[in-house]
Design an enzyme around this catalytic site. Sequence first.
Site, PDB file in Angstrom:
ATOM      1  N   TYR A   1      -1.129  -1.631  -4.901  1.00  0.00           N
ATOM      2  CA  TYR A   1      -1.026  -2.618  -3.963  1.00  0.00           C
ATOM      3  C   TYR A   1      -0.318  -3.700  -4.782  1.00  0.00           C
ATOM      4  O   TYR A   1      -0.582  -4.270  -5.788  1.00  0.00           O
ATOM      5  CB  TYR A   1      -2.400  -2.992  -3.562  1.00  0.00           C
ATOM      6  CG  TYR A   1      -2.380  -4.398  -2.919  1.00  0.00           C
ATOM      7  CD1 TYR A   1      -2.778  -5.773  -3.241  1.00  0.00           C
ATOM      8  CD2 TYR A   1      -2.080  -4.209  -1.557  1.00  0.00           C
ATOM      9  CE1 TYR A   1      -2.720  -6.701  -2.642  1.00  0.00           C
ATOM     10  CE2 TYR A   1      -2.152  -5.539  -0.699  1.00  0.00           C
ATOM     11  CZ  TYR A   1      -2.337  -6.597  -1.152  1.00  0.00           C
ATOM     12  OH  TYR A   1      -2.174  -7.826  -0.335  1.00  0.00           O
TER      13      TYR A   1
ATOM     14  N   ASP B   1       4.325  -4.490 -11.922  1.00  0.00           N
ATOM     15  CA  ASP B   1       3.483  -5.138 -11.380  1.00  0.00           C
ATOM     16  C   ASP B   1       2.307  -5.455 -12.369  1.00  0.00           C
ATOM     17  O   ASP B   1       1.495  -4.774 -12.225  1.00  0.00           O
ATOM     18  CB  ASP B   1       3.271  -5.048  -9.963  1.00  0.00           C
ATOM     19  CG  ASP B   1       2.445  -5.814  -9.225  1.00  0.00           C
ATOM     20  OD1 ASP B   1       2.011  -5.617  -8.106  1.00  0.00           O
ATOM     21  OD2 ASP B   1       2.085  -6.872  -9.914  1.00  0.00           O
TER      22      ASP B   1
ATOM     23  N   LYS C   1      -2.506 -14.560 -11.186  1.00  0.00           N
ATOM     24  CA  LYS C   1      -3.884 -14.633 -11.509  1.00  0.00           C
ATOM     25  C   LYS C   1      -4.193 -15.342 -12.866  1.00  0.00           C
ATOM     26  O   LYS C   1      -4.146 -16.460 -12.741  1.00  0.00           O
ATOM     27  CB  LYS C   1      -4.456 -12.907 -11.739  1.00  0.00           C
ATOM     28  CG  LYS C   1      -4.421 -12.423 -10.158  1.00  0.00           C
ATOM     29  CD  LYS C   1      -5.018 -11.089 -10.144  1.00  0.00           C
ATOM     30  CE  LYS C   1      -4.559 -10.392  -9.019  1.00  0.00           C
ATOM     31  NZ  LYS C   1      -5.570 -10.383  -8.041  1.00  0.00           N
TER      32      LYS C   1
HETATM   33  P1  KE4 Z   1      -1.571 -12.131  -4.120  1.00  0.00           P
HETATM   34  O1  KE4 Z   1      -0.467 -12.312  -3.125  1.00  0.00           O
HETATM   35  O2  KE4 Z   1      -2.810 -11.764  -3.456  1.00  0.00           O
HETATM   36  O3  KE4 Z   1      -1.825 -13.335  -5.050  1.00  0.00           O
HETATM   37  O4  KE4 Z   1      -1.250 -11.059  -5.106  1.00  0.00           O
HETATM   38  C1  KE4 Z   1      -0.856  -9.848  -4.696  1.00  0.00           C
HETATM   39  C2  KE4 Z   1      -0.986  -8.808  -5.705  1.00  0.00           C
HETATM   40  C3  KE4 Z   1       0.254  -7.926  -6.298  1.00  0.00           C
HETATM   41  N1  KE4 Z   1      -0.038  -7.379  -7.402  1.00  0.00           N
HETATM   42  C4  KE4 Z   1      -1.338  -6.806  -7.625  1.00  0.00           C
HETATM   43  C5  KE4 Z   1      -1.057  -5.589  -8.853  1.00  0.00           C
HETATM   44  C6  KE4 Z   1      -2.547  -7.358  -7.173  1.00  0.00           C
HETATM   45  O5  KE4 Z   1      -3.482  -6.709  -7.674  1.00  0.00           O
HETATM   46  C7  KE4 Z   1      -2.464  -8.116  -6.214  1.00  0.00           C
HETATM   47  C8  KE4 Z   1      -3.616  -8.792  -5.607  1.00  0.00           C
HETATM   48  N2  KE4 Z   1      -4.846  -8.178  -5.861  1.00  0.00           N
HETATM   49  C9  KE4 Z   1      -5.940  -8.214  -4.897  1.00  0.00           C
HETATM   50  C10 KE4 Z   1      -7.065  -7.656  -5.705  1.00  0.00           C
HETATM   51  N3  KE4 Z   1      -6.936  -6.119  -5.898  1.00  0.00           N
HETATM   52  C11 KE4 Z   1      -5.996  -9.506  -4.273  1.00  0.00           C
HETATM   53  C12 KE4 Z   1      -7.597  -9.619  -3.300  1.00  0.00           C
HETATM   54  C13 KE4 Z   1      -7.220 -10.215  -2.117  1.00  0.00           C
HETATM   55  O6  KE4 Z   1      -6.326  -9.464  -1.312  1.00  0.00           O
HETATM   56  O7  KE4 Z   1      -8.079 -10.592  -1.436  1.00  0.00           O
END
Ligand code: KE4
Length: 461
Positions: A174, A269, A297
């Site tokens: 993801y 990523d 994060k």
């Molecule tokens: P955000 O747009 O949610 O800040 O980041 C996206 C993203 C991009 N790349 C990786 C490897 C990520 O894990 C994420 C977001 N992680 C999820 C948790 N597995 C966010 C939790 C959520 O969607 O509420």
Amino acid sequence: MITGQYTKKDVYNNVKSPTCFSAKGKKFKQMKTSKSQELYNRAKNFIPGGVNSPVRAFKGVGGNPLFFKEGLGPYLIDADENRYIDYVGAFGPLILGHRHERILEAIETQLSKGIGFGASTEAEIDIAEKICKHVHSIEAVRLVTSGTEATMSAIRLARGFTNRDKIVKFEGCYHGHADGLLVKAGSGALTIGEPDSLGVPSAYTELTHVLPYNDTEAVEEYFDAHGEDTACVIVEPIAGNMNCVPPDISFLEVLREQCTLNQSVLIFDEVMTGFRVALGGAQSIYGVLPDITTLGKVIGGGLPIGAFGGKAEIMEKIAPSGAVYQAGTLSGSPIAVAAGLAMLEVVSEIGFYEELHKKTKLLMSGLKERASEANVPFTTNQVGGMFGCFFNTNEKVTSFKEVMASNSESFQTYFHEMLSNGVYLAPSMYEAGFVSMAHTMEEIEKTLDAASVAFRAIKKN
Ligand code: KE4
């Protein structure tokens, strides 16, 4: 010992906990969650699905989502004043636990000078310098406000740099919710059973090739056929959105080799793994350097942030130095950067990651021990302070297929038993778990006692 800057009395005095357990892990009382239920009903009147991010909705575990009101060290406190040991850590950012003194101080100091200016600040240079220092493949870096913005921008940059359109991602990974990446995506998309989202034009997804994670043959076959049309590969160097699946080192090496051979851009990523598994991120553990790295994060100390950075010759293509446009009103927010700088200072203290790894390892081996005492097939993956738990197998889980074969029934029992015993896990079997520096042996022991109850409940079902 580096621990979260909170005192036990803060946690025990001001929060009543209806749940605690005997030495043998016997559960005393159920959690009362009527206030969360009331808030959820109210939320659904104004917010789609009652939540601002799908994975929070408990769709992956059943039941209704909890609403939280406070965090302290390794603990979360919900709207009904229940206290939980927290292994979500806001899905990765809170590597120091909740309300770490150094983070709060940094935010308060910046707040006294202003919240944001829509213009550049010295602190943005400081954090850019630190990121370039610690993540060796990064020579220049641009700050944004979320992981999605970071990966979306990195892909546009790779396409602009190579003048090609095709991209490669991996099933179960993801990278945020940009249109072209919502193809067989992990995390919340997988949890709610929509890895391919409605509303994404096929013209976008046709350009996104999805390969199986850790499958070097599939990578080589793909590049034989499409190498010269491929702008980039984007990969989680440790998959954390189909639970936690570390890479086979050969997989990352083949990606590097094939991208170099075909002049495609390799994007790691590291939004989740950056400054989480090591100071230099996953790339410093496996010794494979990408052309672009995305971050998020941890570098914001829990505040909204993202970043993408890499080789100077690629990064200079980004506006205003180059013709690949990218922008953001709150990019480099002084508050987020202040929190991030404080965070980076603490995590770069000697022995930080070794200690975090040790704690997490103790938790993992304890869980495996308790599972085998209850005769429940169970295994774990771990890299640093990030981990994954799998049911229905004692074998190492290395692929999306094996993750999907993991027993969701057992996970749901496990999740709810742990929750009612005061342990909060991500409400989805496709999420990784996180230990923070605020977790002490006391929390780990309590977690293991709760796990004994949970494994016995799984055995009974
Ligand atoms: P955000 O747009 O949610 O800040 O980041 C996206 C993203 C991009 N790349 C990786 C490897 C990520 O894990 C994420 C977001 N992680 C999820 C948790 N597995 C966010 C939790 C959520 O969607 O509420």
